[in-house]
Motif scaffolding. Structure first.
Motif, PDB file in Angstrom:
ATOM      1  N   ILE A  11       1.010  -1.451  -0.186  1.00  0.00           N
ATOM      2  CA  ILE A  11       0.199  -0.139  -0.028  1.00  0.00           C
ATOM      3  C   ILE A  11       0.950   1.174   0.203  1.00  0.00           C
ATOM      4  CG2 ILE A  11      -1.681   0.925   1.571  1.00  0.00           C
ATOM      5  CD1 ILE A  11      -2.613  -0.805  -0.501  1.00  0.00           C
ATOM      6  N   ILE A  12       0.628   2.379  -1.059  1.00  0.00           N
ATOM      7  CA  ILE A  12       1.609   3.272  -0.515  1.00  0.00           C
ATOM      8  C   ILE A  12       0.688   4.725  -0.602  1.00  0.00           C
ATOM      9  CG2 ILE A  12       2.863   5.361  -2.764  1.00  0.00           C
ATOM     10  CD1 ILE A  12       3.055   2.317  -4.382  1.00  0.00           C
ATOM     11  N   LEU A  13       0.951   5.106   0.540  1.00  0.00           N
ATOM     12  CA  LEU A  13      -0.138   6.674   0.600  1.00  0.00           C
ATOM     13  C   LEU A  13       0.411   7.671  -0.486  1.00  0.00           C
ATOM     14  CD1 LEU A  13       0.168   6.164   4.722  1.00  0.00           C
ATOM     15  CD2 LEU A  13      -1.304   5.305   3.201  1.00  0.00           C
ATOM     16  N   ASN A  14      -0.044   8.769   0.122  1.00  0.00           N
ATOM     17  CA  ASN A  14      -0.597   9.925  -0.475  1.00  0.00           C
ATOM     18  C   ASN A  14       0.371  10.223  -2.020  1.00  0.00           C
ATOM     19  OD1 ASN A  14      -0.879  11.223   2.151  1.00  0.00           O
ATOM     20  ND2 ASN A  14       0.841  10.756   2.458  1.00  0.00           N
ATOM     21  N   ILE A  15      -0.460   9.251  -2.508  1.00  0.00           N
ATOM     22  CA  ILE A  15      -0.573   9.026  -3.966  1.00  0.00           C
ATOM     23  C   ILE A  15      -0.970  10.348  -5.033  1.00  0.00           C
ATOM     24  CG2 ILE A  15      -0.378   7.564  -6.163  1.00  0.00           C
ATOM     25  CD1 ILE A  15      -0.880   5.600  -4.904  1.00  0.00           C
ATOM     26  N   ASN A  16       0.423  10.528  -5.985  1.00  0.00           N
ATOM     27  CA  ASN A  16      -0.238  12.062  -6.188  1.00  0.00           C
ATOM     28  C   ASN A  16      -0.552  12.102  -8.200  1.00  0.00           C
ATOM     29  OD1 ASN A  16      -1.088  14.596  -7.317  1.00  0.00           O
ATOM     30  ND2 ASN A  16       1.262  14.757  -7.502  1.00  0.00           N
ATOM     31  N   THR A  17      -0.189  10.698  -8.764  1.00  0.00           N
ATOM     32  CA  THR A  17      -0.880  10.446 -10.067  1.00  0.00           C
ATOM     33  C   THR A  17       0.115   8.967 -10.730  1.00  0.00           C
ATOM     34  OG1 THR A  17      -0.610  13.116 -10.727  1.00  0.00           O
ATOM     35  CG2 THR A  17      -0.087  10.958 -13.190  1.00  0.00           C
ATOM     36  N   MET A  18      -0.119   8.364 -11.683  1.00  0.00           N
ATOM     37  CA  MET A  18      -0.400   7.006 -11.512  1.00  0.00           C
ATOM     38  C   MET A  18      -0.356   7.206 -13.569  1.00  0.00           C
ATOM     39  SD  MET A  18      -1.406   4.485  -9.472  1.00  0.00           S
ATOM     40  CE  MET A  18      -0.196   2.721  -9.492  1.00  0.00           C
ATOM     41  N   ALA A  19       0.285   6.456 -13.885  1.00  0.00           N
ATOM     42  CA  ALA A  19       1.308   7.171 -15.084  1.00  0.00           C
ATOM     43  C   ALA A  19       2.179   5.782 -16.372  1.00  0.00           C
ATOM     44  CB  ALA A  19       2.100   8.215 -15.506  1.00  0.00           C
ATOM     45  N   TRP A  20       1.325   5.818 -17.267  1.00  0.00           N
ATOM     46  CA  TRP A  20       1.817   4.603 -17.981  1.00  0.00           C
ATOM     47  C   TRP A  20       2.978   5.125 -19.047  1.00  0.00           C
ATOM     48  CZ3 TRP A  20       2.199  -0.286 -17.599  1.00  0.00           C
ATOM     49  CH2 TRP A  20       1.422  -1.402 -16.892  1.00  0.00           C
ATOM     50  N   TYR A  21       4.102   4.887 -19.176  1.00  0.00           N
ATOM     51  CA  TYR A  21       4.812   5.948 -20.390  1.00  0.00           C
ATOM     52  C   TYR A  21       5.495   4.252 -21.987  1.00  0.00           C
ATOM     53  CZ  TYR A  21       5.998   9.961 -18.060  1.00  0.00           C
ATOM     54  OH  TYR A  21       5.631  11.028 -17.312  1.00  0.00           O
ATOM     55  N   ARG A  22       5.847   4.656 -22.572  1.00  0.00           N
ATOM     56  CA  ARG A  22       6.124   3.818 -23.742  1.00  0.00           C
ATOM     57  C   ARG A  22       7.514   4.416 -24.444  1.00  0.00           C
ATOM     58  NH1 ARG A  22       2.011   3.981 -28.716  1.00  0.00           N
ATOM     59  NH2 ARG A  22       2.429   5.870 -29.473  1.00  0.00           N
ATOM     60  N   GLN A  23       8.021   3.373 -24.551  1.00  0.00           N
ATOM     61  CA  GLN A  23       9.440   3.716 -25.238  1.00  0.00           C
ATOM     62  C   GLN A  23       9.954   3.253 -26.553  1.00  0.00           C
ATOM     63  OE1 GLN A  23      13.526   3.639 -22.650  1.00  0.00           O
ATOM     64  NE2 GLN A  23      13.862   5.744 -24.354  1.00  0.00           N
ATOM     65  N   ALA A  24       9.658   3.074 -27.869  1.00  0.00           N
ATOM     66  CA  ALA A  24       9.725   2.375 -28.784  1.00  0.00           C
ATOM     67  C   ALA A  24      11.480   2.680 -29.131  1.00  0.00           C
ATOM     68  CB  ALA A  24       8.944   3.227 -29.646  1.00  0.00           C
ATOM     69  N   PRO A  25      11.916   1.484 -29.708  1.00  0.00           N
ATOM     70  CA  PRO A  25      13.553   1.515 -29.642  1.00  0.00           C
ATOM     71  C   PRO A  25      14.078   2.834 -30.663  1.00  0.00           C
ATOM     72  CG  PRO A  25      12.524  -0.751 -31.068  1.00  0.00           C
ATOM     73  CD  PRO A  25      11.674   0.278 -30.397  1.00  0.00           C
ATOM     74  N   GLY A  26      15.635   3.333 -30.220  1.00  0.00           N
ATOM     75  CA  GLY A  26      15.365   4.789 -31.163  1.00  0.00           C
ATOM     76  C   GLY A  26      14.565   5.845 -30.346  1.00  0.00           C
ATOM     77  N   LYS A  27      13.815   6.057 -29.702  1.00  0.00           N
ATOM     78  CA  LYS A  27      12.818   6.699 -29.424  1.00  0.00           C
ATOM     79  C   LYS A  27      13.239   6.880 -28.297  1.00  0.00           C
ATOM     80  CE  LYS A  27      10.134   6.647 -33.369  1.00  0.00           C
ATOM     81  NZ  LYS A  27       8.835   6.415 -33.860  1.00  0.00           N
ATOM     82  N   GLN A  28      12.958   8.324 -27.688  1.00  0.00           N
ATOM     83  CA  GLN A  28      12.608   8.936 -26.432  1.00  0.00           C
ATOM     84  C   GLN A  28      11.875   8.107 -25.289  1.00  0.00           C
ATOM     85  OE1 GLN A  28      13.692  12.793 -26.144  1.00  0.00           O
ATOM     86  NE2 GLN A  28      15.354  12.827 -25.560  1.00  0.00           N
ATOM     87  N   ARG A  29      11.184   8.249 -24.191  1.00  0.00           N
ATOM     88  CA  ARG A  29      10.491   7.456 -23.061  1.00  0.00           C
ATOM     89  C   ARG A  29       9.374   8.474 -23.727  1.00  0.00           C
ATOM     90  NH1 ARG A  29      11.600   4.724 -17.743  1.00  0.00           N
ATOM     91  NH2 ARG A  29      13.024   3.499 -19.143  1.00  0.00           N
ATOM     92  N   GLU A  30       8.132   7.833 -23.507  1.00  0.00           N
ATOM     93  CA  GLU A  30       6.682   9.325 -24.161  1.00  0.00           C
ATOM     94  C   GLU A  30       5.911   8.673 -22.889  1.00  0.00           C
ATOM     95  OE1 GLU A  30       4.591   9.162 -28.193  1.00  0.00           O
ATOM     96  OE2 GLU A  30       5.024   6.955 -27.825  1.00  0.00           O
ATOM     97  N   LEU A  31       5.363   9.896 -22.798  1.00  0.00           N
ATOM     98  CA  LEU A  31       4.018  10.511 -21.326  1.00  0.00           C
ATOM     99  C   LEU A  31       2.704   9.361 -22.881  1.00  0.00           C
ATOM    100  CD1 LEU A  31       2.174  10.207 -18.702  1.00  0.00           C
ATOM    101  CD2 LEU A  31       1.519  12.176 -19.948  1.00  0.00           C
ATOM    102  N   VAL A  32       2.584   8.377 -22.489  1.00  0.00           N
ATOM    103  CA  VAL A  32       1.406   7.502 -23.212  1.00  0.00           C
ATOM    104  C   VAL A  32      -0.033   8.243 -22.113  1.00  0.00           C
ATOM    105  CG1 VAL A  32      -0.093   5.721 -23.627  1.00  0.00           C
ATOM    106  CG2 VAL A  32       1.795   5.740 -23.167  1.00  0.00           C
ATOM    107  N   ALA A  33      -0.310   7.784 -20.569  1.00  0.00           N
ATOM    108  CA  ALA A  33      -1.566   7.724 -19.870  1.00  0.00           C
ATOM    109  C   ALA A  33      -1.027   8.527 -18.507  1.00  0.00           C
ATOM    110  CB  ALA A  33      -2.606   7.476 -20.181  1.00  0.00           C
ATOM    111  N   SER A  34      -2.148   9.016 -17.767  1.00  0.00           N
ATOM    112  CA  SER A  34      -1.649   9.990 -16.939  1.00  0.00           C
ATOM    113  C   SER A  34      -3.321   9.742 -15.523  1.00  0.00           C
ATOM    114  CB  SER A  34      -1.374  10.830 -16.573  1.00  0.00           C
ATOM    115  OG  SER A  34      -1.534  12.106 -16.285  1.00  0.00           O
TER     116      SER A  34
END
Length: 116
Positions: A27-50
């Motif tokens: 259990i984690i208290l005081n959560i602010n945000t949960m999100a999914w990121y993705r990183q394709a080969p040769g690309k920077q990690r990007e935000l998908v959804a939060s």
């Protein structure tokens, strides 16, 4: 130490669906945000959804209308439902959790491959 464990990745044909899950080890208290990121080969990690604790969501333009982020507080788990998948969605997907105190936790990554 909190661990985020992802599951649900795999190989799917274009137009198919997958659901990713990310469960916290405790259990984690005081959560602010949960999100999914993705990183394709040769690309920077990007935000998908939060999603915030107030259930406010945000999506990358490339996935709007196809992906849905949700949280099960009782299970301490965040989900990413991915529909109408495209080859360009192929990437390693990471979940990320931030707390109100500024702590940041990352999952180990789940491979999603969209191909015939």
């Amino acid at each position: 130490q909190v661990q985020l464990v992802e599951s649900g990745g795999g190989l799917v044909q274009p137009g198919g669906s997958l659901r990713l899950s990310c469960a916290a080890s405790r259990i984690i208290l005081n959560i602010n945000t949960m999100a999914w990121y993705r990183q394709a080969p040769g690309k920077q990690r990007e935000l998908v959804a939060s999603i915030t604790t107030g259930a406010s969501t945000n999506y990358a333009d490339s996935v709007k209308g196809r992906f849905t982020i949700s949280v099960d507080d009782a299970k301490n788990t965040v989900y990413l439902q991915m529909n109408s998948l495209k080859p360009e969605d192929t990437a390693v997907y990471y979940c990320r959790l931030t707390t109100l105190w500024g702590f940041v936790y990352w999952g180990q990554g789940a491979q999603v491959t969209v191909s015939t």
